[in-house]
Scaffold this motif. Sequence first.
Motif, mmCIF file in Angstrom:
data_model
loop_
_atom_site.group_PDB
_atom_site.id
_atom_site.type_symbol
_atom_site.label_atom_id
_atom_site.label_comp_id
_atom_site.label_asym_id
_atom_site.label_seq_id
_atom_site.Cartn_x
_atom_site.Cartn_y
_atom_site.Cartn_z
ATOM 1 N N ARG A 189 47.713 -41.462 -33.551
ATOM 2 C CA ARG A 189 46.789 -41.617 -34.676
ATOM 3 C C ARG A 189 45.555 -40.773 -34.419
ATOM 4 N NH1 ARG A 189 46.340 -46.905 -34.394
ATOM 5 N NH2 ARG A 189 48.153 -47.239 -35.756
ATOM 6 N N VAL A 190 45.117 -40.027 -35.441
ATOM 7 C CA VAL A 190 43.972 -39.141 -35.290
ATOM 8 C C VAL A 190 42.919 -39.465 -36.343
ATOM 9 C CG1 VAL A 190 44.988 -37.319 -36.752
ATOM 10 C CG2 VAL A 190 43.237 -36.729 -35.058
ATOM 11 N N VAL A 191 41.661 -39.366 -35.932
ATOM 12 C CA VAL A 191 40.518 -39.522 -36.835
ATOM 13 C C VAL A 191 39.747 -38.217 -36.839
ATOM 14 C CG1 VAL A 191 38.358 -40.759 -37.275
ATOM 15 C CG2 VAL A 191 40.354 -42.003 -36.401
ATOM 16 N N LEU A 192 39.437 -37.715 -38.038
ATOM 17 C CA LEU A 192 38.682 -36.476 -38.177
ATOM 18 C C LEU A 192 37.231 -36.776 -38.535
ATOM 19 C CD1 LEU A 192 41.173 -34.196 -40.166
ATOM 20 C CD2 LEU A 192 40.910 -34.470 -37.690
ATOM 21 N N PRO A 193 36.309 -35.888 -38.188
ATOM 22 C CA PRO A 193 34.901 -36.114 -38.505
ATOM 23 C C PRO A 193 34.679 -36.315 -40.005
ATOM 24 C CG PRO A 193 35.135 -34.281 -36.985
ATOM 25 C CD PRO A 193 36.521 -34.633 -37.441
ATOM 26 N N ASP A 194 33.857 -37.303 -40.337
ATOM 27 C CA ASP A 194 33.419 -37.555 -41.717
ATOM 28 C C ASP A 194 34.528 -38.018 -42.648
ATOM 29 O OD1 ASP A 194 30.793 -36.680 -41.026
ATOM 30 O OD2 ASP A 194 31.439 -34.608 -41.269
ATOM 31 N N VAL A 195 35.688 -38.428 -42.103
ATOM 32 C CA VAL A 195 36.761 -39.004 -42.910
ATOM 33 C C VAL A 195 36.975 -40.436 -42.430
ATOM 34 C CG1 VAL A 195 39.161 -38.851 -43.642
ATOM 35 C CG2 VAL A 195 37.845 -36.752 -43.253
ATOM 36 N N GLU A 196 36.910 -41.372 -43.355
ATOM 37 C CA GLU A 196 36.896 -42.790 -42.986
ATOM 38 C C GLU A 196 38.225 -43.280 -42.415
ATOM 39 O OE1 GLU A 196 35.738 -47.072 -45.098
ATOM 40 O OE2 GLU A 196 35.204 -45.158 -46.033
ATOM 41 N N GLU A 197 39.337 -42.877 -43.009
ATOM 42 C CA GLU A 197 40.643 -43.367 -42.585
ATOM 43 C C GLU A 197 41.211 -42.516 -41.454
ATOM 44 O OE1 GLU A 197 41.561 -46.175 -43.753
ATOM 45 O OE2 GLU A 197 39.991 -46.225 -45.277
ATOM 46 N N SER A 198 42.272 -43.033 -40.812
ATOM 47 C CA SER A 198 42.979 -42.288 -39.761
ATOM 48 C C SER A 198 44.316 -41.802 -40.290
ATOM 49 C CB SER A 198 43.199 -43.177 -38.538
ATOM 50 O OG SER A 198 44.014 -44.291 -38.876
ATOM 51 N N LEU A 199 44.883 -40.819 -39.595
ATOM 52 C CA LEU A 199 46.177 -40.252 -39.956
ATOM 53 C C LEU A 199 47.148 -40.498 -38.810
ATOM 54 C CD1 LEU A 199 47.654 -38.393 -42.122
ATOM 55 C CD2 LEU A 199 47.166 -36.516 -40.524
ATOM 56 N N THR A 200 48.316 -41.061 -39.108
ATOM 57 C CA THR A 200 49.350 -41.258 -38.099
ATOM 58 C C THR A 200 50.353 -40.116 -38.196
ATOM 59 O OG1 THR A 200 49.107 -43.670 -38.156
ATOM 60 C CG2 THR A 200 51.145 -42.788 -37.241
ATOM 61 N N VAL A 201 50.560 -39.444 -37.073
ATOM 62 C CA VAL A 201 51.461 -38.299 -37.006
ATOM 63 C C VAL A 201 52.688 -38.707 -36.193
ATOM 64 C CG1 VAL A 201 51.712 -35.895 -36.282
ATOM 65 C CG2 VAL A 201 49.482 -36.733 -37.095
ATOM 66 N N THR A 202 53.880 -38.507 -36.748
ATOM 67 C CA THR A 202 55.135 -38.790 -36.060
ATOM 68 C C THR A 202 55.810 -37.474 -35.710
ATOM 69 O OG1 THR A 202 55.422 -40.872 -37.273
ATOM 70 C CG2 THR A 202 57.368 -39.951 -36.193
ATOM 71 N N VAL A 203 56.204 -37.325 -34.444
ATOM 72 C CA VAL A 203 56.798 -36.066 -33.981
ATOM 73 C C VAL A 203 58.145 -36.336 -33.320
ATOM 74 C CG1 VAL A 203 54.529 -35.025 -33.621
ATOM 75 C CG2 VAL A 203 55.659 -36.188 -31.721
ATOM 76 N N ASP A 204 58.939 -35.271 -33.204
ATOM 77 C CA ASP A 204 60.201 -35.401 -32.495
ATOM 78 C C ASP A 204 60.001 -35.085 -31.013
ATOM 79 O OD1 ASP A 204 60.110 -32.621 -32.215
ATOM 80 O OD2 ASP A 204 61.640 -32.241 -33.737
ATOM 81 N N GLU A 205 61.087 -34.984 -30.273
ATOM 82 C CA GLU A 205 60.978 -34.785 -28.821
ATOM 83 C C GLU A 205 60.328 -33.447 -28.465
ATOM 84 O OE1 GLU A 205 64.803 -35.278 -27.123
ATOM 85 O OE2 GLU A 205 64.903 -37.445 -27.497
ATOM 86 N N ALA A 206 60.463 -32.464 -29.363
ATOM 87 C CA ALA A 206 59.882 -31.147 -29.097
ATOM 88 C C ALA A 206 58.435 -31.049 -29.554
ATOM 89 C CB ALA A 206 60.712 -30.069 -29.779
ATOM 90 N N GLY A 207 57.983 -32.050 -30.306
ATOM 91 C CA GLY A 207 56.611 -32.030 -30.809
ATOM 92 C C GLY A 207 56.490 -31.601 -32.254
ATOM 93 N N ALA A 208 57.616 -31.273 -32.907
ATOM 94 C CA ALA A 208 57.576 -30.894 -34.323
ATOM 95 C C ALA A 208 57.247 -32.118 -35.173
ATOM 96 C CB ALA A 208 58.915 -30.309 -34.747
ATOM 97 N N VAL A 209 56.410 -31.927 -36.175
ATOM 98 C CA VAL A 209 56.002 -33.040 -37.031
ATOM 99 C C VAL A 209 57.152 -33.459 -37.940
ATOM 100 C CG1 VAL A 209 54.390 -33.823 -38.793
ATOM 101 C CG2 VAL A 209 53.615 -32.261 -37.024
ATOM 102 N N GLU A 210 57.433 -34.750 -37.952
ATOM 103 C CA GLU A 210 58.423 -35.311 -38.871
ATOM 104 C C GLU A 210 57.757 -35.903 -40.102
ATOM 105 O OE1 GLU A 210 60.571 -38.071 -36.412
ATOM 106 O OE2 GLU A 210 61.993 -36.524 -35.769
ATOM 107 N N SER A 211 56.568 -36.505 -39.906
ATOM 108 C CA SER A 211 55.856 -37.094 -41.036
ATOM 109 C C SER A 211 54.390 -37.312 -40.673
ATOM 110 C CB SER A 211 56.485 -38.427 -41.453
ATOM 111 O OG SER A 211 56.302 -39.407 -40.427
ATOM 112 N N VAL A 212 53.581 -37.442 -41.707
ATOM 113 C CA VAL A 212 52.188 -37.869 -41.557
ATOM 114 C C VAL A 212 51.942 -38.966 -42.587
ATOM 115 C CG1 VAL A 212 51.342 -35.666 -40.670
ATOM 116 C CG2 VAL A 212 51.347 -36.055 -43.133
#
Length: 271
Positions: A189-212
């Motif tokens: 889960r990542v939080v960016l400056p000045d954005v209230e909510e967080s983003l959950t990033v799901t990756v595969d074994e190689a690190g490729a993003v599957e979903s946000v």
Amino acid sequence: MLDSTTVRRGALALAGVSGALGVVQLRAQRKLLERQRALRTERTADDVFDSDSIADLPPAAERYLRHAIAPGTPLARRIELTMDGQLRLGGRWLPFTADETLAARRGFIWRPTVRFGFGLRFSGADFHIDGTGGQRFALASLVPIVRSSGPVINRSSAGRFLAESVWLPTSFLPAMGAEWEGVGDRRARVVLPDVEESLTVTVDEAGAVESVETLRLDGDTGEMRPFGASIERERTVDGLTIPSRLEVGWGFGTDAYEPFFRAELRDAFFH
């Protein structure tokens, strides 16, 4: 039967209305271009990516960033995109083309042209810049059909900016102010400056993003709802690997999932 004087007066009146609408839309277009120019002041930093700088991040976050950013890649602060896709309005999927500018810590402006048959189209912009969001759309570039702003739109557009930041992976670096938290081996889960909510990033074994996914304020209902994107394909440009085909919807990850946006990138340029 109409006489020539009546027809002439009607034509003049219609021309006057069209002229007035044209002036309004010209002003709106100028404001949108000013907003886009504001984002385009963001330029690549002098620093380059050092994989040692993310060694202390949660496993999924570290794996994602190592996959998304090649060692020695300049730390881009902005991406320019062009895309094709489909937007669901009501029960119909309508084709669109669009360009987008997205800048780390600043925001985005998305400018589509949507076609819906019989030669008709509407165009405009959806944006979130420095905390302020808005929507400006017009039929045939002339007749205003959507003009939205205010606190609800500001917060909702911030949620879109958060999710679409996956197109600029350098914005997820701690050096850019991003803060990560682990949620398991494949999620972080990542939080960016000045954005209230967080983003959950799901990756595969190689690190490729599957979903946000995130919780985003639905401007129509006023409720916080699950919102996210499934990543179907990726592309590497100038050392940065980003989604190139995706589907987006409300109710993401639930039985109430409602996809409304599908897109595939044509071009991507980092700055």
